[in-house]
Design an enzyme around this catalytic site. Sequence first.
Site, PDB file in Angstrom:
ATOM      1  N   GLY A  87       0.860  -1.191   0.000  1.00 56.94           N
ATOM      2  CA  GLY A  87       0.000   0.000   0.000  1.00 56.94           C
ATOM      3  C   GLY A  87       0.892   1.236   0.000  1.00 56.94           C
ATOM      4  N   ARG A  88       0.302   2.371   0.357  1.00 58.60           N
ATOM      5  CA  ARG A  88       1.060   3.632   0.313  1.00 58.60           C
ATOM      6  C   ARG A  88       2.353   3.559   1.118  1.00 58.60           C
ATOM      7  NH1 ARG A  88      -4.188   5.187   1.172  1.00 58.60           N
ATOM      8  NH2 ARG A  88      -5.104   6.725  -0.236  1.00 58.60           N
ATOM      9  N   ILE A  89       2.261   3.048   2.348  1.00 57.87           N
ATOM     10  CA  ILE A  89       3.443   3.070   3.224  1.00 57.87           C
ATOM     11  C   ILE A  89       4.483   2.055   2.737  1.00 57.87           C
ATOM     12  CG2 ILE A  89       4.290   2.764   5.598  1.00 57.87           C
ATOM     13  CD1 ILE A  89       1.492   3.746   6.541  1.00 57.87           C
TER      14      ILE A  89
ATOM     15  N   THR B 181       5.713  -1.803  11.678  1.00 57.85           N
ATOM     16  CA  THR B 181       5.116  -0.488  11.984  1.00 57.85           C
ATOM     17  C   THR B 181       3.641  -0.493  11.566  1.00 57.85           C
ATOM     18  OG1 THR B 181       5.862   0.381   9.831  1.00 57.85           O
ATOM     19  CG2 THR B 181       7.279   0.827  11.723  1.00 57.85           C
ATOM     20  N   SER B 182       3.059  -1.702  11.430  1.00 56.73           N
ATOM     21  CA  SER B 182       1.658  -1.764  10.986  1.00 56.73           C
ATOM     22  C   SER B 182       0.733  -1.897  12.192  1.00 56.73           C
ATOM     23  CB  SER B 182       1.473  -2.891   9.970  1.00 56.73           C
ATOM     24  OG  SER B 182       1.750  -4.160  10.533  1.00 56.73           O
ATOM     25  N   ARG B 183       0.386  -3.107  12.568  1.00 53.87           N
ATOM     26  CA  ARG B 183      -0.406  -3.339  13.770  1.00 53.87           C
ATOM     27  C   ARG B 183       0.173  -4.553  14.485  1.00 53.87           C
ATOM     28  NH1 ARG B 183      -1.880   1.078  13.455  1.00 53.87           N
ATOM     29  NH2 ARG B 183      -3.984   1.926  13.381  1.00 53.87           N
TER      30      ARG B 183
ATOM     31  N   GLU C  87      -1.159  -3.934  22.932  1.00 55.82           N
ATOM     32  CA  GLU C  87      -0.700  -2.595  23.234  1.00 55.82           C
ATOM     33  C   GLU C  87      -1.485  -1.949  24.372  1.00 55.82           C
ATOM     34  OE1 GLU C  87       0.457  -1.158  19.261  1.00 55.82           O
ATOM     35  OE2 GLU C  87      -0.167   0.764  20.065  1.00 55.82           O
TER      36      GLU C  87
ATOM     37  N   HIS D 229       4.602   3.082  19.526  1.00 55.75           N
ATOM     38  CA  HIS D 229       3.616   3.370  18.468  1.00 55.75           C
ATOM     39  C   HIS D 229       3.674   4.847  18.042  1.00 55.75           C
ATOM     40  CE1 HIS D 229      -0.467   1.960  16.652  1.00 55.75           C
ATOM     41  NE2 HIS D 229       0.165   2.792  15.840  1.00 55.75           N
TER      42      HIS D 229
HETATM   43  C1  GLV Z   1      -1.267   4.703  13.224  1.00 54.26           C
HETATM   44  O1  GLV Z   1      -0.925   3.638  13.584  1.00 54.26           O
HETATM   45  C2  GLV Z   1      -2.347   4.929  12.317  1.00 54.26           C
HETATM   46  O2  GLV Z   1      -3.002   3.977  11.890  1.00 54.26           O
HETATM   47  O3  GLV Z   1      -2.594   6.099  11.996  1.00 54.26           O
END
Ligand code: GLV
Length: 313
Positions: free
Chosen positions: A156-158, A236-238, A267, A285
Amino acid sequence: MPPPVFVSQPIPERGLELLRRERIAFEINPAGRILSGDELIAHLAGREWLLCLLTDRIDATVIRRCPSLKGIANCAAGYDNIDLAAATARGILVTNTPGVLTETTADLTWALILGVARRIPEADRYTRAGRFTGWGIGLMAGHDVHGKTLGIVGAGRIGVAVARRAVGFGMRILYHSPVACAEIERCCGARRADLKSLLRESEIVSLHVPLTPATRHLIGKRELGLMRPDACLINTSRGPVVDEVALVRALREGRIAGAGLDVYEREPELAPGLAGLENVVLLPHIGSASIETRSRMAEVSVLSLLKMDGQCL
Ligand code: GLV
């Protein structure tokens, strides 16, 4: 009548300014902490619009018990905190803030990649502790990043933004995605791979998928077992995309070299043993946490409220 907009937690001033400028009456959660479902329901009585954050759980019960609710603006790209099916069934609009945080989150992903591979936080701790008594040929030797293979899971974008940065590091880029991504192939020379091959071949595996039932524990014992012993996992996703207990075991047993995590399965709790490992970099996060981006996210959330239904407010 209460003000129509409820803001579940304080947001950056730029969002609040916009609400004031548009003369929209709002109330910010006065409790100064995350509200429970029951508290949220009480605050939403008679209100139509909710601006919330990813730490607010908007489940089917909240949706069912807030009959006046018409729209939810989630100040985050991810929206796994909201029961979309329940919202859709009730005709409640839900918006998020993708796009504005892409580059900032990709930057942070790279901070983790370099931090883990080159042992930056560990070396910083070592130096501060006064243990640096002189240059050593093996001192804090980590792994190279340049020239290695980066496996991007989720284009995706990231994912694409992370891949774009990898071009500058002369990396070979693999990506795994249910559909081919022309952009990542064209601008980064990335090659699509099945998950198994990506895990077997990459020295750095970086996760960029949304949390859905299909991606929960996408990386578990079996997948970690496919990774190279010199590989690092970056998330860095979930958090729940990774089986954190299996990850701790793999790290402890040296089955993978390291991990850089910005998100956690439960979390803000960490899996037992995770914080005691040297070969991990752990962040709270903060993927999108630049001042500029968080302000923009607040602004976009308010703009979404304004746009919902065209004339909602
Ligand atoms: C951060 O984790 C977001 O989804 O904006």
